[in-house]
Design a protein around this motif. Structure first.
Motif, PDB file in Angstrom:
ATOM      1  N   GLY A 130       1.923   4.671 -14.117  1.00 18.19           N
ATOM      2  CA  GLY A 130       1.126   4.992 -12.930  1.00 18.19           C
ATOM      3  C   GLY A 130       1.608   4.253 -11.695  1.00 18.19           C
ATOM      4  O   GLY A 130       1.715   4.832 -10.603  1.00 18.19           O
ATOM      5  N   LEU A 131       1.923   2.965 -11.855  1.00 21.70           N
ATOM      6  CA  LEU A 131       2.435   2.188 -10.727  1.00 21.70           C
ATOM      7  C   LEU A 131       3.787   2.727 -10.270  1.00 21.70           C
ATOM      8  O   LEU A 131       4.064   2.802  -9.068  1.00 21.70           O
ATOM      9  N   ASN A 132       4.630   3.128 -11.218  1.00 20.31           N
ATOM     10  CA  ASN A 132       5.936   3.696 -10.855  1.00 20.31           C
ATOM     11  C   ASN A 132       5.788   5.005 -10.083  1.00 20.31           C
ATOM     12  O   ASN A 132       6.543   5.262  -9.144  1.00 20.31           O
ATOM     13  N   GLU A 158       7.185   5.617  -6.363  1.00 20.10           N
ATOM     14  CA  GLU A 158       8.071   6.729  -6.017  1.00 20.10           C
ATOM     15  C   GLU A 158       7.545   7.505  -4.815  1.00 20.10           C
ATOM     16  O   GLU A 158       8.317   7.916  -3.943  1.00 20.10           O
ATOM     17  N   ILE A 159       6.241   7.719  -4.757  1.00 19.27           N
ATOM     18  CA  ILE A 159       5.654   8.413  -3.611  1.00 19.27           C
ATOM     19  C   ILE A 159       5.910   7.610  -2.336  1.00 19.27           C
ATOM     20  O   ILE A 159       6.307   8.164  -1.307  1.00 19.27           O
ATOM     21  N   ALA A 160       5.691   6.300  -2.412  1.00 21.66           N
ATOM     22  CA  ALA A 160       5.915   5.454  -1.237  1.00 21.66           C
ATOM     23  C   ALA A 160       7.373   5.484  -0.804  1.00 21.66           C
ATOM     24  O   ALA A 160       7.679   5.641   0.384  1.00 21.66           O
ATOM     25  N   LYS A 169       2.786   7.034   7.416  1.00 23.05           N
ATOM     26  CA  LYS A 169       1.365   7.035   7.075  1.00 23.05           C
ATOM     27  C   LYS A 169       1.174   7.173   5.564  1.00 23.05           C
ATOM     28  O   LYS A 169       0.383   6.456   4.961  1.00 23.05           O
ATOM     29  N   THR A 170       1.898   8.101   4.933  1.00 21.44           N
ATOM     30  CA  THR A 170       1.811   8.262   3.483  1.00 21.44           C
ATOM     31  C   THR A 170       2.332   7.017   2.782  1.00 21.44           C
ATOM     32  O   THR A 170       1.740   6.549   1.808  1.00 21.44           O
ATOM     33  N   ALA A 171       3.435   6.450   3.280  1.00 25.97           N
ATOM     34  CA  ALA A 171       3.988   5.231   2.686  1.00 25.97           C
ATOM     35  C   ALA A 171       2.969   4.097   2.749  1.00 25.97           C
ATOM     36  O   ALA A 171       2.701   3.431   1.742  1.00 25.97           O
ATOM     37  N   SER A 172       2.395   3.901   3.908  1.00 31.00           N
ATOM     38  CA  SER A 172       1.411   2.838   4.082  1.00 31.00           C
ATOM     39  C   SER A 172       0.190   3.063   3.196  1.00 31.00           C
ATOM     40  O   SER A 172      -0.282   2.140   2.510  1.00 31.00           O
ATOM     41  N   ASN A 173      -0.311   4.294   3.174  1.00 34.83           N
ATOM     42  CA  ASN A 173      -1.474   4.627   2.355  1.00 34.83           C
ATOM     43  C   ASN A 173      -1.191   4.376   0.867  1.00 34.83           C
ATOM     44  O   ASN A 173      -2.014   3.817   0.147  1.00 34.83           O
ATOM     45  N   THR A 174      -0.014   4.781   0.406  1.00 33.82           N
ATOM     46  CA  THR A 174       0.343   4.602  -0.997  1.00 33.82           C
ATOM     47  C   THR A 174       0.469   3.127  -1.346  1.00 33.82           C
ATOM     48  O   THR A 174       0.019   2.683  -2.408  1.00 33.82           O
ATOM     49  N   ILE A 175       1.071   2.352  -0.466  1.00 38.15           N
ATOM     50  CA  ILE A 175       1.196   0.913  -0.700  1.00 38.15           C
ATOM     51  C   ILE A 175      -0.187   0.270  -0.782  1.00 38.15           C
ATOM     52  O   ILE A 175      -0.442  -0.580  -1.638  1.00 38.15           O
ATOM     53  N   TYR A 176      -1.097   0.686   0.054  1.00 37.35           N
ATOM     54  CA  TYR A 176      -2.463   0.163  -0.026  1.00 37.35           C
ATOM     55  C   TYR A 176      -3.156   0.605  -1.324  1.00 37.35           C
ATOM     56  O   TYR A 176      -3.935  -0.150  -1.891  1.00 37.35           O
ATOM     57  N   GLY A 224       4.432  -2.692  -9.204  1.00 34.15           N
ATOM     58  CA  GLY A 224       3.748  -1.973  -8.141  1.00 34.15           C
ATOM     59  C   GLY A 224       4.377  -2.126  -6.781  1.00 34.15           C
ATOM     60  O   GLY A 224       4.533  -1.147  -6.046  1.00 34.15           O
ATOM     61  N   LEU A 225       4.757  -3.357  -6.435  1.00 31.20           N
ATOM     62  CA  LEU A 225       5.242  -3.600  -5.074  1.00 31.20           C
ATOM     63  C   LEU A 225       6.699  -4.030  -5.007  1.00 31.20           C
ATOM     64  O   LEU A 225       7.362  -3.810  -3.999  1.00 31.20           O
ATOM     65  N   GLY A 226       7.201  -4.637  -6.053  1.00 32.46           N
ATOM     66  CA  GLY A 226       8.578  -5.125  -6.032  1.00 32.46           C
ATOM     67  C   GLY A 226       9.596  -4.011  -5.879  1.00 32.46           C
ATOM     68  O   GLY A 226      10.604  -4.165  -5.182  1.00 32.46           O
ATOM     69  N   ILE A 227       9.327  -2.887  -6.522  1.00 32.82           N
ATOM     70  CA  ILE A 227      10.252  -1.753  -6.434  1.00 32.82           C
ATOM     71  C   ILE A 227      10.267  -1.185  -5.021  1.00 32.82           C
ATOM     72  O   ILE A 227      11.306  -0.781  -4.508  1.00 32.82           O
ATOM     73  N   ILE A 228       9.105  -1.176  -4.397  1.00 34.63           N
ATOM     74  CA  ILE A 228       8.990  -0.606  -3.052  1.00 34.63           C
ATOM     75  C   ILE A 228       9.650  -1.512  -2.012  1.00 34.63           C
ATOM     76  O   ILE A 228      10.191  -1.032  -1.021  1.00 34.63           O
TER      77      ILE A 228
END
Length: 174
Positions: free
Chosen positions: A81-83, A87-89, A99-106, A148-152
């Protein structure tokens, strides 16, 4: 149960694929009835067991409590799920959709906050008599934080990731 560990039995799932669902309550009930301890090797697709009742086990009833399928699912696979969210971000960053990137990261941050506040990362599941019946390979919070965040972080603008980390840090226990 540790004294019986030298008589360890290992069982591999008969199908190839992804573990989609494990019926934990039923596994614990059966292990209690059979007086054994199970150790799940979920990523490998096998389990082992030992205990006083290990000599008379019907392994097929345990295999039936582990659902294998052709696709990964996020039902009991938090990493998957985190992956998907990562990927979306990453794709939204690549498509100039901040906006989508920021929303997904949140959303990832909120999920990590939920994990930190409500989830225990204990590898021991007990029966109703407080006897350990199931050992799991459990990933800790730091592992999920990286997933969750390291990949991004490699693809993200720093302001998104730093704001998300600051929000997470303000909300969790030291």
């Amino acid at each position: 149960m540790e004294t019986y560990r030298k008589e360890l039995h290992t069982v591999s799932t008969p199908l190839s694929g992804y573990v989609q669902l494990i019926l934990f309550n039923e596994l614990i009930e059966e292990a209690q009835k059979d007086n054994i301890l199970l150790k799940m090797e979920v990523r490998v697709g096998s389990f082992s067991y030992w205990g006083p009742g290990a000599g008379a086990i019907d392994e097929s009833k345990y295999i039936q409590l582990i659902r294998i399928g052709h696709k990964e699912t996020e039902i009991q696979d938090l990493k998957f799920g985190l992956n998907k969210l990562a990927e979306i971000a990453i794709k939204s960053i690549g498509n100039d959709d901040p906006k989508t990137a920021s929303n997904t990261i949140y959303q990832v941050t909120d999920l990590l906050l939920y994990l930190e506040q409500r989830t225990t990362f204990s590898p021991y599941l007990m029966d109703n008599n407080h006897q350990v019946r199931l050992l799991l390979g459990v990933d800790n919070f730091e592992y999920h934080l990286y997933q969750g965040l390291g990949i991004i972080r490699h693809y993200s603008q720093k302001n998104h990731i730093i704001a998300a980390l600051a929000r997470l840090a303000e909300s969790i226990n030291e």
